[in-house]
Design an enzyme around this catalytic site. Structure first.
Site, short mmCIF file in Angstrom:
data_model
loop_
_atom_site.label_atom_id
_atom_site.label_comp_id
_atom_site.label_asym_id
_atom_site.label_seq_id
_atom_site.Cartn_x
_atom_site.Cartn_y
_atom_site.Cartn_z
N LYS A 107 1.03 -1.22 -0.15
CA LYS A 107 -0.18 -0.07 0.09
C LYS A 107 0.81 1.12 -0.05
CE LYS A 107 -4.35 0.77 0.21
NZ LYS A 107 -5.61 0.01 0.03
N1 GLU Z 1 -7.06 0.30 -3.06
C1 GLU Z 1 -7.83 -0.78 -3.52
C2 GLU Z 1 -8.20 -1.65 -2.22
O1 GLU Z 1 -7.93 -1.25 -1.20
C3 GLU Z 1 -7.55 -1.59 -4.90
C4 GLU Z 1 -6.10 -1.93 -4.93
C5 GLU Z 1 -5.78 -2.71 -6.01
O2 GLU Z 1 -6.71 -2.60 -7.06
O3 GLU Z 1 -4.61 -3.00 -6.00
O4 GLU Z 1 -8.40 -2.71 -2.28
#
Ligand code: GLU
Length: 476
Positions: A107
């Site tokens: 993240k």
């Molecule tokens: N930000 C989104 C989540 O928390 C999508 C993550 C992604 O598609 O890699 O799942």
């Protein structure tokens, strides 16, 4: 966001992890290896804006590399910090394992209020952040693939993809370095709606199981169910729109930054969204009652509560007053570990974040595969499928003529049957299948083990055992 004296977001995720892992027969060393965050990179970089150099702080955290690339969004918010990014990276590991997308968890975040900047300034900031991450392989199609999260969307992903391509001019797979791009920049149909669509599919699957509905004291279908949504961003908006428009649920409350709207007759989700777009908040919207202190609407009577905004909104300060029998966590971490316990004791069923909001990463996976295969889904088969269906329709038409008044084809059968699936339909079908399968793997653990009392623990057990298997296969 959580109440005073509550553990931090990261600690909260770890407490939930610990509760599940205690019930698992794994070596202690492996449990610890899975729990820890592998690495968090902090970057401070300067961008010249409005005649001066401004310094920004960003993070990219990698929780687990049992599979690569690692995957997870990039968040733009003023509250971004290392603890939050690490908690979210850990959730990505478990989320990906649960829905079987072949990624580790990561993240990123940038400490910024995007509303304070003009578009060209945001582009300069995003490109510089992307440069800092890409030069350390923290953006890379085979190692680390970001996506949108709070405060970012297609536009930012297109800038990131372009920045990476400029730095890697001969990488034929450059587009796969990030997902959530606009269609014309290598994106996939259905990615924007994906997380909200996933919430809808998750609820549909939940309502297919009488035992599970009964655990929440609910029956019937989604039709007529009273739903309160917190946060009308991309996820909350799409979930509320699909549930009201397609499943006939009634949206009795929408909580936004400046207050909440309530209406027992149901809110028109698109009209509210348009209002927020024009006036910056829900206040003044004509067809509903405005409640200044939006947080009290979380505690209002309803059938389904959908927290779709920030982490920690349901915490020890309000958990005891939440009346919803079913909560689906469309946001990441909306319920703290302490609140989770209070709610569980009261018999509330919580469909956990790592499952409920996995629609986004699932469709991100499809986009990444599309980028690597360099072909749109359905391009090879669509017309061939239509031609084969035409053969059946021709035969049925012959039969129709032959049988006269005794039988005829259902009016729209021909049109529906003939149409081959386009990319959007294939994406939705893949997402639906993924959400059903993941739910079933969770509920099996929930119902087959006496020591597993809730879906979150079940979800962790499924996810952790998959991660463990993959570490073991590597010889770790
Ligand atoms: N930000 C989104 C989540 O928390 C999508 C993550 C992604 O598609 O890699 O799942």
């Amino acid at each position: 966001m959580s109440a005073v004296n509550e553990p931090s977001f990261r600690e909260s995720v770890e407490l939930m992890f610990d509760r599940a892992v205690e019930l698992m027969d794994l070596p202690d060393g492996l449990k610890e290896k899975i729990r820890v965050v592998n690495a968090t990179y902090t970057v401070r970089f300067g961008v010249r804006l409005r005649g001066e150099v401004k310094t920004f702080t960003g993070y990219r955290s990698v929780h687990s590399e049992h599979m690569e690339p690692v995957k997870g969004g990039i968040r733009y918010a003023i509250g971004v910090n290392q603890d939050e990014v690490e908690a979210l990276a850990a959730l990505m590991t478990y989320k990906c394992a649960l829905v079987e997308t072949p990624f580790g968890g990561s993240k990123g975040g940038l400490r910024i209020d995007p509303r304070e900047y003009e578009v060209h300034e945001l582009e300069a900031i995003t490109r510089r952040f992307a440069y800092e991450l890409a030069k350390r392989d923290l953006i890379n199609p085979s190692q680390n693939v970001p996506a949108p999260d709070m405060g970012t969307g297609e536009r930012e992903m297109a800038w990131i993809a372009d920045q990476y391509a400029r730095m890697n001019t001969t990488d034929i797979n450059a587009k796969a370095c990030v997902t959530g791009k606009p269609i014309h920049a290598g994106g996939i149909a259905g990615r924007v709606e994906a997380t909200g669509r996933g919430v809808q599919y998750a609820l549909r699957e939940f309502f297919r199981h009488p035992e599970d509905k009964a655990a929440a004291g609910l029956g019937g279908t989604l039709s007529g169910k009273r739903v309160i949504v917190q946060g009308l961003g991309n996820v909350g908006y799409h979930a509320a729109k699909f549930l009201s428009g397609e499943d006939k649920s009634v949206i009795t409350g929408i909580i936004e930054r400046d207050g909440a709207l309530v209406s027992d007759a149901g809110l028109d989700v698109d009209a509210v969204r348009d209002w927020v777009g024009e006036y910056g908040g829900v206040k003044g919207y004509p067809d509903a009652t405005f409640v200044e202190d939006g947080s009290v609407v979380l505690e209002k009577d309803c059938d389904i509560l959908i927290p779709a905004a920030l982490e920690g909104v349901i915490n020890l300060s309000n958990a005891a007053r939440i009346k919803a029998p079913l909560i689906i966590e469309a946001a990441n971490g909306p319920v703290t570990a302490g609140a989770d316990e209070v709610l569980r004791e009261r018999g509330c069923v919580i469909i956990p974040d790592m499952y409920a909001n996995a629609g986004g990463v699932t469709v991100s996976y499809f986009e990444w595969v599309k980028n690597l295969s360099h072909i749109r889904f359905g391009r090879m088969q669509r017309r061939q499928e239509e031609a084969r269906h035409q053969l059946v329709v021709d035969e049925l038409e012959r039969l129709d003529k032959y049988l006269g008044d005794a039988w005829s084809m259902t009016p729209d059968f021909k049109e529906k049957y003939l149409r081959g699936a386009d990319e959007l339909e294939l994406v939705r079908s893949g997402l639906d299948d993924t959400m059903r399968a993941a739910y079933q793997s969770m509920r099996e653990v929930w119902h087959s083990r006496d020591d597993v009392k809730d879906l979150r623990t079940a979800a962790f057990i499924v996810a952790i055992s998959r991660v463990a298997r993959s570490y073991e296969a590597k010889g770790i």
